[in-house]
Design a protein around this motif. Structure first.
Motif, mmCIF file in Angstrom:
data_model
loop_
_atom_site.group_PDB
_atom_site.id
_atom_site.type_symbol
_atom_site.label_atom_id
_atom_site.label_comp_id
_atom_site.label_asym_id
_atom_site.label_seq_id
_atom_site.Cartn_x
_atom_site.Cartn_y
_atom_site.Cartn_z
ATOM 1 N N ILE A 1 0.854 -1.187 0.000
ATOM 2 C CA ILE A 1 0.000 0.000 0.000
ATOM 3 C C ILE A 1 0.890 1.237 0.000
ATOM 4 N N SER B 1 -7.794 -0.256 -4.131
ATOM 5 C CA SER B 1 -7.251 -1.579 -3.832
ATOM 6 C C SER B 1 -6.109 -1.923 -4.780
ATOM 7 N N ASN C 1 0.503 -1.415 -6.706
ATOM 8 C CA ASN C 1 0.219 -1.357 -5.271
ATOM 9 C C ASN C 1 -1.111 -0.650 -5.036
ATOM 10 N N GLY C 2 -1.709 -0.907 -3.890
ATOM 11 C CA GLY C 2 -2.887 -0.167 -3.469
ATOM 12 C C GLY C 2 -2.468 1.232 -3.040
ATOM 13 N N LEU D 1 -7.399 1.916 5.037
ATOM 14 C CA LEU D 1 -6.601 0.686 4.898
ATOM 15 C C LEU D 1 -7.487 -0.545 4.957
ATOM 16 N N THR E 1 -7.516 -3.084 1.815
ATOM 17 C CA THR E 1 -6.892 -4.394 1.994
ATOM 18 C C THR E 1 -7.882 -5.508 2.327
#
Length: 150
Positions: A61, A87, A93-94, A125, A129
């Motif tokens: 992230i 996401s 990456n997020g 987050l 995630t």
């Protein structure tokens, strides 16, 4: 004897702040961080606390800070987002972006801003995630009281 006044906690002023006659060094003046520096410190502290409790929430992230959100047609006209989360995909990456000005506008105090930034990052987050909020922050959005003192 007169009282030494330091009403705004900025340190010594006037003749007391002149350079020391023995060392020549000026008296240090305390300064308060500006709003952007303080906000960045709040984000850093929140990420540190999250990485202590749930490091896998930050894996893959990217966290960013922007002053204000850009205009997106999908927004409700009377609501301004505090943050945005995207996401991760297999190739990227997020991303979690926290918007400084809307968060500062909603917080009444600096302590309140720290708590609001922390809560916002935890929620974003969790959304990005798929990890539960209680797992990212097992202490219930509070941490120890010492963590939030200015």
């Amino acid at each position: 004897m007169g009282s030494a006044r330091d009403r705004h906690q900025r340190g010594l002023r006037g003749r007391l702040a002149l350079p020391n006659p023995y060392t020549g060094a000026p008296a240090p003046l305390r300064g308060r961080q500006n709003k952007a520096e303080y906000f960045t410190m709040c984000v850093h502290d929140a990420l540190t606390q999250i990485s202590d409790h749930c490091p896998r929430a930050l894996a893959g992230i990217d966290i960013g800070v922007e002053d204000v959100p850009g205009v997106i047609p999908a927004w409700a006209p009377n609501r301004v987002p505090l943050a945005a989360a995207v996401s991760a995909t297999p190739n990227t990456n997020g991303t979690v972006v926290v918007y400084r000005r809307p968060l500062e506008r909603r917080a009444r105090t600096r302590r309140g801003l720290r708590i609001l930034v922390f809560r916002t990052i935890v929620e974003q987050l969790s959304e990005a995630t798929g990890i539960a909020v209680d797992e990212i922050d097992p202490l219930g959005h509070r941490g120890s009281e010492d963590d939030w003192d200015d």
